[in-house]
Each structure stands twice: as C-alpha cells, then as structure tokens.
Design a protein around this motif. Structure first.
Motif, PDB file in Angstrom:
ATOM      1  N   TYR A 136       4.611  30.578  31.318  1.00  0.00           N
ATOM      2  CA  TYR A 136       3.940  29.416  30.744  1.00  0.00           C
ATOM      3  C   TYR A 136       4.504  28.182  31.449  1.00  0.00           C
ATOM      4  O   TYR A 136       5.654  27.787  31.217  1.00  0.00           O
ATOM      5  N   GLU A 155      -3.123  24.533  39.876  1.00  0.00           N
ATOM      6  CA  GLU A 155      -4.358  25.298  40.027  1.00  0.00           C
ATOM      7  C   GLU A 155      -4.056  26.687  40.596  1.00  0.00           C
ATOM      8  O   GLU A 155      -4.603  27.697  40.138  1.00  0.00           O
ATOM      9  N   ARG A 158      -2.372  28.920  37.903  1.00  0.00           N
ATOM     10  CA  ARG A 158      -3.366  29.431  36.952  1.00  0.00           C
ATOM     11  C   ARG A 158      -4.110  30.626  37.546  1.00  0.00           C
ATOM     12  O   ARG A 158      -4.302  31.648  36.892  1.00  0.00           O
ATOM     13  N   ASP A 159      -4.538  30.476  38.791  1.00  0.00           N
ATOM     14  CA  ASP A 159      -5.257  31.572  39.456  1.00  0.00           C
ATOM     15  C   ASP A 159      -4.386  32.824  39.562  1.00  0.00           C
ATOM     16  O   ASP A 159      -4.885  33.948  39.509  1.00  0.00           O
ATOM     17  N   VAL A 163       0.032  30.698  32.643  1.00  0.00           N
ATOM     18  CA  VAL A 163      -0.644  29.845  31.673  1.00  0.00           C
ATOM     19  C   VAL A 163      -0.080  28.439  31.832  1.00  0.00           C
ATOM     20  O   VAL A 163       1.139  28.250  31.809  1.00  0.00           O
ATOM     21  N   VAL A 164      -0.957  27.463  32.009  1.00  0.00           N
ATOM     22  CA  VAL A 164      -0.534  26.062  32.072  1.00  0.00           C
ATOM     23  C   VAL A 164      -0.802  25.460  30.696  1.00  0.00           C
ATOM     24  O   VAL A 164      -1.941  25.438  30.222  1.00  0.00           O
TER      25      VAL A 164
END
Length: 207
Positions: A136, A155, A158-159, A163-164
C-alpha cells in the motif's frame, strides 16, 4: 466466470519507512509534508501493534533519519533500522526478516512511505510484490525531487499490483471497528493531525 480481483483487506500490516534523511530535506518536492504523515503512521504503530522497518541510503554521505521521526523509533516493534547502498529496502538483512510466503507464511500488508517514489520506493515495492506481499503506497507519504517522476511512478506501481491509498484510509481499515482497543488512540491522533493531513493530501493526492 468469476472476476479475478486483487482487492483485499489489510490483515497483517507493517510500516516501511524509506530513506527520509537530512540531505534530502532541501531538494525533495514538498518534503515538509512527508513528515507529519510519517509521524502519524509511526505514532499509530503502538496502539495497532504494527512492526516498523526503516532504512537510510548511505547514511555517512546523506545523513541520518530526520530527527522529527527518531523519538518514535524506540518502540519494541522496531524490527529493522538498516543503512544500505541498494536502492531497494529489501536488503539481505531485511529480506531475512520477512515472512516467507513460498513456505506458507502469512504475507505482509506493507504500508510504505519515503523517497524517492520513482527509485527506492518503486524498487522496494516491486521486490515486495515479487515475494508475494501486498503493498500500500501511501500517497500523502511519498515524494521525489521531480514531481512528475512521482506521478509516473505511482501509475507504474498501480499497474504492477500495488494499492495507492491514503494514510487515514489505511489506519481506519486496520482498526476495522470502533470497538477496537486502539480506536481511541488512533482516532484522537487523526483528529490531532487533521490540518497536517489536509495539507499533505492537497499537495500529494493529484496523481
């Protein structure tokens, strides 16, 4: 066919603090906003019984962990305080302390804050994901010298499966219930630091 999702609740949290050091203070984008976020999470580790892993990058040249954080690092749940030359926090010393998910040990839910987002935070996150842990990335607790590098890194992470999310969100998720014995301490801490949290989110939530 069932939809495959990476969504899951935080069950086994650990706090990773990556290289928040003196020499970075004047050059990191909005460095001062990282301090209250990290302090809030550190202070919450006691009532929530969350283990802490912290690193510095080449301490002899880049300085120690900033003094604002050190009063909160003497707790019994400090698992590792490691100086490194690797960019990733997953040094051999820290790797040896992590649960081994390949042998069935419970994966960590790592909350990560620190710098720089696109270098040390990214490489740490990728190494943790590769080992089967969940990560996270705390949006109000990570930064880089270049704001644009930070956005691109978030970005990418996340990919990659991280989890952001925000510091306040993860704290209340870990609590899960107003009946949790740590609720009073954590909710009081959130109220105490609401203005600092607001300021950090205004700067860092744009990704």
């Amino acid at each position: 066919m069932a939809t495959i999702t990476r969504a899951t609740r935080i069950r086994n949290p650990a706090l990773f603090i990556c290289d928040i050091q003196e020499k970075f203070r004047p050059v990191i984008h909005e460095f001062s906003k990282l301090i209250p976020t990290t302090t809030k999470l550190l202070r919450a580790t006691a009532p929530l019984n969350i283990p802490i892993y912290i690193t510095t990058q080449n301490r002899s040249k880049l300085g120690p962990t900033i003094p604002e954080l050190t009063p909160h690092l003497s707790a019994s749940n400090l698992i590792a305080d490691i100086d490194k030359t690797l960019f990733s926090m997953i040094t051999p010393e820290i790797d040896a302390l992590l649960p081994n998910t390949r042998t069935g040990e419970q994966a960590l839910d790592v909350l990560i804050v620190g710098i720089e987002t696109h270098i040390c935070v990214t490489q740490t996150t990728l190494d943790l994901l590769e080992r089967g842990h969940r990560v996270y990335v705390i949006v109000d607790g990570v930064s880089s010298v270049n704001e644009g590098e930070r956005r691109v890194a978030l970005e990418r992470l996340r990919d990659a499966g991280a989890v952001v999310t925000s510091s306040e969100s993860v704290l209340f998720e870990i609590l899960g219930d107003a009946g949790h014995p740590g609720f009073r301490g954590v909710s009081g801490l959130v109220k105490e630091m609401k203005e600092e949290t607001k300021g950090a989110m205004e700067v860092f939530s744009r990704i």
